[in-house]
Design a protein around this motif. Structure first.
Motif, PDB file in Angstrom:
ATOM      1  N   LYS A  76     -16.310 -44.286  23.557  1.00 42.07           N
ATOM      2  CA  LYS A  76     -15.348 -43.310  23.056  1.00 42.07           C
ATOM      3  C   LYS A  76     -13.943 -43.857  23.260  1.00 42.07           C
ATOM      4  N   GLU A  77     -13.118 -43.720  22.229  1.00 36.85           N
ATOM      5  CA  GLU A  77     -11.744 -44.211  22.311  1.00 36.85           C
ATOM      6  C   GLU A  77     -10.834 -43.163  22.946  1.00 36.85           C
ATOM      7  N   PHE A  78      -9.924 -43.630  23.796  1.00 38.42           N
ATOM      8  CA  PHE A  78      -8.930 -42.761  24.426  1.00 38.42           C
ATOM      9  C   PHE A  78      -7.644 -43.567  24.529  1.00 38.42           C
ATOM     10  N   LEU A  90     -18.237 -36.282  30.953  1.00 37.29           N
ATOM     11  CA  LEU A  90     -17.670 -35.551  29.823  1.00 37.29           C
ATOM     12  C   LEU A  90     -17.049 -36.565  28.857  1.00 37.29           C
ATOM     13  N   ILE A  91     -17.201 -36.320  27.568  1.00 35.95           N
ATOM     14  CA  ILE A  91     -16.629 -37.224  26.560  1.00 35.95           C
ATOM     15  C   ILE A  91     -15.111 -37.022  26.506  1.00 35.95           C
ATOM     16  N   PRO A  92     -14.319 -38.088  26.620  1.00 39.57           N
ATOM     17  CA  PRO A  92     -12.860 -37.945  26.533  1.00 39.57           C
ATOM     18  C   PRO A  92     -12.442 -37.289  25.211  1.00 39.57           C
ATOM     19  N   ARG A  93     -11.436 -36.394  25.299  1.00 41.40           N
ATOM     20  CA  ARG A  93     -10.956 -35.656  24.132  1.00 41.40           C
ATOM     21  C   ARG A  93      -9.525 -36.057  23.793  1.00 41.40           C
ATOM     22  N   PRO A  94      -9.160 -35.977  22.516  1.00 37.97           N
ATOM     23  CA  PRO A  94      -7.769 -36.275  22.122  1.00 37.97           C
ATOM     24  C   PRO A  94      -6.753 -35.391  22.838  1.00 37.97           C
ATOM     25  N   GLU A  95      -7.127 -34.130  23.126  1.00 38.77           N
ATOM     26  CA  GLU A  95      -6.192 -33.207  23.782  1.00 38.77           C
ATOM     27  C   GLU A  95      -5.771 -33.710  25.160  1.00 38.77           C
ATOM     28  N   THR A  96      -6.694 -34.368  25.849  1.00 35.73           N
ATOM     29  CA  THR A  96      -6.390 -34.857  27.199  1.00 35.73           C
ATOM     30  C   THR A  96      -5.339 -35.962  27.160  1.00 35.73           C
ATOM     31  N   LEU A 234       2.250 -31.739  39.615  1.00 36.62           N
ATOM     32  CA  LEU A 234       0.864 -31.350  39.351  1.00 36.62           C
ATOM     33  C   LEU A 234       0.706 -31.227  37.833  1.00 36.62           C
ATOM     34  N   ALA A 235      -0.202 -32.005  37.262  1.00 40.22           N
ATOM     35  CA  ALA A 235      -0.422 -32.003  35.812  1.00 40.22           C
ATOM     36  C   ALA A 235      -1.853 -31.546  35.536  1.00 40.22           C
ATOM     37  N   LEU A 236      -1.983 -30.456  34.788  1.00 42.92           N
ATOM     38  CA  LEU A 236      -3.291 -29.848  34.547  1.00 42.92           C
ATOM     39  C   LEU A 236      -3.556 -29.664  33.065  1.00 42.92           C
ATOM     40  N   GLU A 237      -4.793 -29.926  32.670  1.00 47.66           N
ATOM     41  CA  GLU A 237      -5.259 -29.458  31.363  1.00 47.66           C
ATOM     42  C   GLU A 237      -5.931 -28.098  31.585  1.00 47.66           C
ATOM     43  N   ILE A 238      -5.698 -27.153  30.674  1.00 47.80           N
ATOM     44  CA  ILE A 238      -6.261 -25.806  30.820  1.00 47.80           C
ATOM     45  C   ILE A 238      -6.916 -25.380  29.508  1.00 47.80           C
ATOM     46  N   ILE A 261       2.597 -28.216  27.164  1.00 49.40           N
ATOM     47  CA  ILE A 261       2.292 -29.063  26.010  1.00 49.40           C
ATOM     48  C   ILE A 261       1.217 -28.366  25.196  1.00 49.40           C
ATOM     49  N   LYS A 262       1.499 -28.175  23.917  1.00 52.23           N
ATOM     50  CA  LYS A 262       0.535 -27.521  23.030  1.00 52.23           C
ATOM     51  C   LYS A 262      -0.345 -28.558  22.343  1.00 52.23           C
ATOM     52  N   ASP A 263      -1.579 -28.146  22.060  1.00 50.07           N
ATOM     53  CA  ASP A 263      -2.509 -29.061  21.405  1.00 50.07           C
ATOM     54  C   ASP A 263      -2.341 -28.985  19.885  1.00 50.07           C
TER      55      ASP A 263
END
Length: 279
Positions: A76-78, A90-96, A234-238, A261-263
């Motif tokens: 998977k590309e990231f 978990l498969i990496p997502r573009p949002e991350t 502290l950096a979080l994805e939610i 940051i909005k997706d």
């Protein structure tokens, strides 16, 4: 059999199984077997050998059962880098990927020591080490199998990162400039409503955020008070719709939201916050 005929066969088979990305998936799987780029596959018509036809049909069968392409190809590309991935991560997502650019700006001319909580494939850790020059980190996960994947992906940076089988609860006597995490944040009862690709194949432990989706997020915020330096980040994805709740939890724990940051669907996906006072 010619390239286009085989692609059409795979595409039609997947279409009958309800795979919306049937054409793309057929092309990706054949290019994977041929060991060439999808672009090369499409511009240069070939006669496909019998053994490759058999391999292709077996992969098409797996995809028809909604197994994710990333698990079939183990790739998977990231952020333009290819990562090894299997069912243990978990498969990496573009949002991350959205987490990385703000951190590049913040730590551009500074030494950075960071913790990646729930490192998974190691893609976040890799991106930071790769794009922020003076950085070193620690990646933690509670699964040995997952850490094995991260170790493969982080081989290039083995002198700048430590991988540990730990929960964030067990991190003691150490201070970081940054804690970053893409934690499990799906509400438990909603997991069965996810697409078959996700709920049947991706590790549940990496998805399940408890009854309100915030169990692990709360734990990370609370613990980060004690392991971040003053003014640490502290950096979080939610998850969707969690911003107000997470903002309130951050405020109660002495964090100030610096940036949201909005997706790609205009949902608040990432929060960058600062620790205002020590505990």
């Amino acid at each position: 059999m010619k390239t286009h005929k085989l692609i059409n066969f795979g595409s039609n088979y997947l279409k009958e199984s309800g795979i919306l990305s049937n054409r793309l998936d057929s092309e990706v799987l054949l290019s994977h077997i041929m060991g060439i780029s999808r672009e090369s596959l499409l511009v240069d018509e070939k006669n496909i050998k019998e053994n490759n036809i058999r391999k292709f049909k077996s992969l098409i069968l797996r995809r028809s059962k909604h197994e994710p392409i990333a698990y079939i190809t183990k790739n998977k590309e990231f952020r333009s880098v290819n990562f090894f991935v299997n069912k243990n991560s978990l498969i990496p997502r573009p949002e991350t990927e959205l987490l990385i650019d703000p951190l590049r700006k913040i730590f551009k001319n500074r030494k950075l020591f960071f913790l990646d909580a729930g490192t998974g494939t190691g893609c976040i850790t890799f991106a930071i080490l790769n794009e922020i020059k003076h950085s070193k980190g620690v990646g933690i996960d509670i699964s040995n199998h997952t850490l094995s994947n991260a170790k493969i992906n982080l081989q290039k940076f083995k002198n700048r990162v430590k991988l540990l089988r730990k929960s964030i609860d067990n991190i003691q006597n150490i201070k970081f400039d940054l804690v970053i995490s893409n934690p499990p944040y799906v509400i438990k009862r909603e997991i069965n409503r996810l697409s078959g690709d996700i709920k049947k194949f991706e590790p549940r432990i990496a998805l399940d955020g408890g009854n309100d989706g915030l169990d692990v997020i709360k734990k990370i915020i609370y613990k980060s008070k004690y392991i971040l330096r003053l003014n640490g980040i502290l950096a979080l994805e939610i998850g969707n719709g969690q911003y107000l709740s997470v903002r309130n939890i951050l405020k109660k724990n002495n964090f100030r939201v610096e940036q949201i940051i909005k997706d790609y669907k205009n949902n608040v996906r990432c929060i960058i916050s600062t620790l205002l006072k020590k505990n």
